[in-house]
Design an enzyme around this catalytic site. Structure first.
Site, short mmCIF file in Angstrom:
data_model
loop_
_atom_site.label_atom_id
_atom_site.label_comp_id
_atom_site.label_asym_id
_atom_site.label_seq_id
_atom_site.Cartn_x
_atom_site.Cartn_y
_atom_site.Cartn_z
N CYS A 119 0.81 -1.22 0.00
CA CYS A 119 0.00 0.00 0.00
C CYS A 119 0.84 1.27 0.00
O CYS A 119 0.32 2.38 -0.15
CB CYS A 119 -0.94 0.00 1.20
SG CYS A 119 -1.93 -1.50 1.32
N HIS A 149 -3.08 7.77 5.85
CA HIS A 149 -3.29 6.45 5.25
C HIS A 149 -4.67 5.95 5.66
O HIS A 149 -5.46 5.57 4.82
CB HIS A 149 -2.19 5.50 5.71
CG HIS A 149 -2.24 4.16 5.05
ND1 HIS A 149 -2.11 4.01 3.68
CD2 HIS A 149 -2.43 2.90 5.55
CE1 HIS A 149 -2.20 2.73 3.37
NE2 HIS A 149 -2.39 2.04 4.48
N HIS A 182 -10.08 1.41 -0.11
CA HIS A 182 -8.63 1.28 -0.09
C HIS A 182 -8.19 0.72 -1.44
O HIS A 182 -8.37 -0.47 -1.73
CB HIS A 182 -8.21 0.36 1.04
CG HIS A 182 -6.74 0.30 1.29
ND1 HIS A 182 -5.81 0.83 0.40
CD2 HIS A 182 -6.01 -0.23 2.31
CE1 HIS A 182 -4.59 0.63 0.88
NE2 HIS A 182 -4.69 -0.01 2.03
#
Length: 424
Positions: free
Chosen positions: A168, A310, A347
């Protein structure tokens, strides 16, 4: 002295906008791109929703030749080429014609996995003894560097053309790698970004881990809830983000529009020690990454106006806020405004960092801080650290000078970039 680096082009393919204008309007208006995916329910997924970019196949004619579209089954390749070429065009840059490539220009475009549908097709053909029917595009659509190679060829880049992969953190790391390449004087222009495939073969592993929300299958737009007291897991997504980063001298010489300046950043790993693991962050490393980014940018913590976090809507959100608070030594009402694009996109995995970097730059350029949707009641552990006023529920229109963007990924890897409003 290191060269100053600026952002001169943007491109994005997101669940809530397949170009920069759509995306900017969506994040300002709090528009979610999360929807129910019938294929997931048919395959008995617990979580049957996702953030999926939507466009008609004819849209690809703007980016791929008819020959390139034959057998094209790599959604991440599509997203990345669309976002990358949009960013290049937005920067007002030309592609190389016959003759020399663009020696001063390169590509760093990351991905976590590429061409899963194409790879699945190939596996079945091989298992059926039909290897000769794989076609000539199987390798280029399934190799990780297919995305950077495709973009590098379309533009004609003669400088570094490569792909990075750090879960990520991929997109944010790619931008930082491109910045460092320019700062060292090795290139004048770099196309940086990341992409992620979509579909059940990408999202299935996360569903099996039971870290996706399943109770919102009939109310998908309410499902992604970063920083919320009732967050129950991240919604999977996909897409791509791209930024053209360029030396300031080169940008000024050609009269380019400058969106923002990148004044510093840092990338590190927690080594899967001190609480860090394959799936959990080492908080000491996270804080160190943020602090090193401030040092590299030559700014003080109190100069940060906002944070694009995040923040995935998991149990790690309070820990992330604590890490920011301790690294910056700021809390309560003194803490910067903080938001998460994931409340509207889900996400987007390897694409998340680059998509969120685009959102960060837009906030600086267009003078707004977008609101967090689905966070009516922030998590009580978060409210012990920062005041609820620092978690905007609606977009605030204001000028910011400096915004920090960070990404944290599986493997205990971290990246943080400091973006600044461009001032001569």
């Amino acid at each position: 002295m290191k060269k100053r680096v600026v952002v001169t082009g943007l491109g994005v393919v997101a669940p809530n906008g397949i170009n920069v204008n759509e995306f900017s309007e969506a994040i300002q208006q709090g528009v979610s791109g999360i929807q129910k995916i019938n294929a997931l329910s048919e395959l008995n997924f617990s979580c049957q929703i996702a953030g999926l970019p939507i466009y008609k196949k004819e849209y690809l004619n703007n980016y791929f030749t008819s020959i390139e579209q034959r057998g094209l089954q790599a959604s991440g390749l599509e997203y990345g080429v669309i976002a990358g070429m949009d960013a290049w065009r937005d920067a007002g840059l030309e592609v190389a014609q016959d003759g020399d490539p663009l020696w001063h220009a390169g590509v760093i475009f990351g991905t976590g996995i590429l061409g899963t549908e194409k790879f699945r097709e190939a596996i079945y053909k091989v298992d059926d003894g039909k290897v000769r029917r794989l076609g000539s595009t199987t390798v280029t659509q399934t190799m990780a560097s297919g995305i950077s190679a495709f973009l590098g060829g379309k533009i004609g880049c003669g400088n570094r053309v490569t792909t990075n992969s750090s879960a990520c953190t991929t997109g944010t790391e790619a931008v930082m790698m491109a910045v460092e390449h320019i700062q060292r004087g090795n290139a004048e222009v770099m196309l940086a970004g990341s992409t992620s495939d979509s579909g059940p073969y990408v999202w299935g592993g996360f569903d099996a881990m039971r870290i996706l929300p399943y109770e919102y299958n009939e109310t998908p737009k309410q499902a992604s809830r970063p920083m919320s007291a009732d967050a129950s897991g991240f919604v999977p997504g996909s897409g791509a983000g791209a930024l053209v980063v360029e030396s300031l001298e080169h940008a000024l010489a050609r009269g380019a529009t400058i969106y923002a300046e990148i004044i510093g950043g840092a990338v590190n790993s927690g080594g899967q020690r001190q609480g860090g693991s394959m799936t959990a962050p080492n908080s000491i490393a996270v804080q160190r990454c943020i602090k090193e980014a401030l040092i590299d940018a030559d700014i003080n913590a109190d100069q940060i106006d906002a944070i694009n976090g995040h923040l995935t809507a998991t149990t790690k959100d309070p820990e992330e806020i604590r890490n920011w608070s301790e690294a910056l030594e700021r809390s309560g009402e003194d803490f910067p405004l903080i938001n998460s694009v994931k409340s509207m996109t889900g996400h987007c995995l390897a694409a998340s960092g680059s998509i969120e970097c685009v959102a960060t730059v837009l906030q600086l350029k267009e003078d707004f801080i977008f609101g967090n949707i689905n966070c009516e009641q922030p998590h009580h552990e978060i409210l012990k650290l920062i005041d609820t006023t620092q978690i905007p529920k609606k977009t605030q229109y204001q000028k910011s000078q400096i915004i920090a963007k960070a990404s944290f990924g599986f493997g205990d890897v971290n990246a943080c970039i400091i973006f600044k409003k461009y001032n001569r």
